[in-house]
Design a protein around this motif. Structure first.
Motif, PDB file in Angstrom:
ATOM      1  N   UNK A  41      73.882  37.417 -59.766  1.00 32.11           N
ATOM      2  CA  UNK A  41      74.026  38.104 -58.482  1.00 32.11           C
ATOM      3  C   UNK A  41      75.490  38.242 -58.085  1.00 32.11           C
ATOM      4  N   UNK A  42      76.256  37.164 -58.293  1.00 37.81           N
ATOM      5  CA  UNK A  42      77.672  37.197 -57.908  1.00 37.81           C
ATOM      6  C   UNK A  42      78.440  38.249 -58.709  1.00 37.81           C
ATOM      7  N   UNK A  43      78.147  38.340 -60.007  1.00 38.23           N
ATOM      8  CA  UNK A  43      78.848  39.311 -60.860  1.00 38.23           C
ATOM      9  C   UNK A  43      78.436  40.745 -60.506  1.00 38.23           C
ATOM     10  N   UNK A  44      77.136  40.951 -60.237  1.00 34.84           N
ATOM     11  CA  UNK A  44      76.640  42.314 -59.993  1.00 34.84           C
ATOM     12  C   UNK A  44      76.957  42.828 -58.596  1.00 34.84           C
ATOM     13  N   UNK A  45      76.813  41.963 -57.592  1.00 31.32           N
ATOM     14  CA  UNK A  45      76.824  42.453 -56.215  1.00 31.32           C
ATOM     15  C   UNK A  45      77.991  41.963 -55.365  1.00 31.32           C
TER      16      UNK A  45
END
Length: 420
Positions: A346-350
């Motif tokens: 989630x951190x990498x994508x959003x």
């Protein structure tokens, strides 16, 4: 050697007292405005329910109160070793406002939260502030006795506690009062623990607690069964669409090669190379599938090294801090690993972050994991989101999840799972 041991013990005790004072002061700064704001907004929102406005605002306000309470549960466990179980009934975010509002109001945990807010802004505020008072306020009394009283008295008089400082004699009395308060400083860590126990008494109590606990366990068991069924379907789909299809194609190629060996050796040779590549691809897909079920590094080297290996594959600079004792049970390690993996994804994508920090430590039989990023924030535990899936995964093991993600960042996700 004994003198060194004694001085080390004194230093450790002094650090514990100072840390309790700083934590208590910070907690007091948040407790009063946070509890007051939550209580006032809740009362106003509930008062607006009859005219319809409250149907829209109440779910948001109560969700914020729950987040505030969950954050305090995490602090109670991390700073005071006091566990406060969370037993909220899930309410679908896609439900209509009427269903969401009255679903929240029918939850006994909601009313425990609302009873806790007035206690937190009064007795909770005092018990959080006292550690700082006993450690920091005496310093002012000593400074007054050392000469600070002169400019203070010149400005029209000054009160230190119940001592009115007007001359050197009264300044020395203020210094004596400061010393008396400083003698109570060793109580600072215990007072902070009292604060968290008070929070547990109000926030975790309830006559229907046992029935609520059974209901939560029933729901988490159902979630575990649903998650396992979904995982089995994913494995079957990946096998059917990936490795199985390649193996079938490789079998057809081998059959064709048998026919072409005598008629067209060159074509048979090309098909052999293609079949060999298909076997390599199928093996790679099988390895990826096995890694998705239970990573070998997790089984062989434990959660700390597995998370480090996970961080190395991220396109974002990541720091990992690990302080783990004995290994947790294998299912707990697996749940923690995949929870961290989902949060990092989630951190990498959003999040649009360029740095991530992961902290894993183990205290009193609890595994605590914190993932922080410097991204844009705004992460919420919503139905259908990755964080909601993580919360369900942890709930199966009686774990809790707390998310702090203001707009503009940073985002801090804290997880706590019993090691057994």
């Amino acid at each position: 050697m004994s003198m060194q041991t004694r001085s080390g013990g004194i230093g450790t005790r002094a650090r514990a007292i100072g840390l309790a004072a700083v934590r208590g002061f910070g907690l007091a700064l948040v407790t009063l405005p946070g509890a007051l704001l939550g209580f006032v907004l809740t009362v106003v929102s509930l008062a607006l329910v009859p005219i319809g406005i409250g149907l829209v605002t109440t779910p948001w306000v109560l969700t914020g109160v729950r987040a505030f309470a969950d954050w305090r549960r995490v602090l109670a466990a991390e700073w005071g070793g006091v566990r406060i179980p969370s037993a909220y009934r899930p309410v679908p975010r896609d439900a209509n406002p009427w269903t969401r509002t009255f679903g929240l109001l029918r939850d006994p945990a909601t009313w425990r939260d609302l009873r806790w807010l007035p206690v937190d802004m009064t007795a909770g505020f005092v018990t959080a502030l006292l550690p700082a008072v006993f450690v920091l306020y005496p310093l002012e009394g000593l400074a007054v006795a050392a000469g600070l009283w002169r400019p203070l008295a010149a400005s029209g008089g000054y009160w230190y506690g119940f001592v009115r400082v007007a001359d050197q004699a009264s300044a020395l009395a203020a210094g004596a009062l400061g010393i008396a308060l400083l003698a109570l400083a060793p109580l600072a860590p215990r007072l902070l623990t009292v604060h968290f126990r008070l929070t547990r008494t109000v926030l975790g109590a309830g006559q229907g607690e046992l029935a609520e606990r059974v209901r939560v366990l029933t729901e988490t068991r159902r979630d575990a069964v649903d998650t396992s069924a979904a995982e089995l379907r994913r494995i079957e789909r990946d096998l059917h669409d990936g490795a199985q299809a390649r193996l079938v194609a490789m079998g057809m190629d081998l059959g064709t090669i048998e026919v072409l060996l005598d008629k067209d050796p060159a074509q048979a040779k090309r098909l052999l190379a293609q079949a060999r590549q298909s076997s390599v691809d199928a093996l790679a897909e099988l390895r990826d599938l096995v890694r998705g079920i239970h990573p070998p590094v997790l089984a062989e080297r434990g959660l700390g090294d597995a998370v480090r290996a996970l961080a190395l594959r991220l396109p974002v600079a990541t720091e990992v801090s690990v302080e783990l004792g004995e290994r947790a049970d294998a299912p707990v390690e697996s749940a923690a690993y995949f929870a961290v993996s989902e949060i990092l994804t989630n951190a990498v994508k959003h999040a649009d972050a360029d740095r991530i920090w992961i902290d894993l430590h183990q205290v009193e039989g609890m595994l605590r994991i914190t993932v922080t990023d410097n991204g844009r924030g705004g992460a919420v535990v919503a139905a259908g989101s990755g964080l909601a899936g993580v919360e369900r995964r942890l709930g199966t093991f009686d774990g809790v999840l707390a998310v702090s993600s203001p707009a503009g960042g940073p985002t801090m996700v804290t997880m706590e799972i019993p090691c057994v």
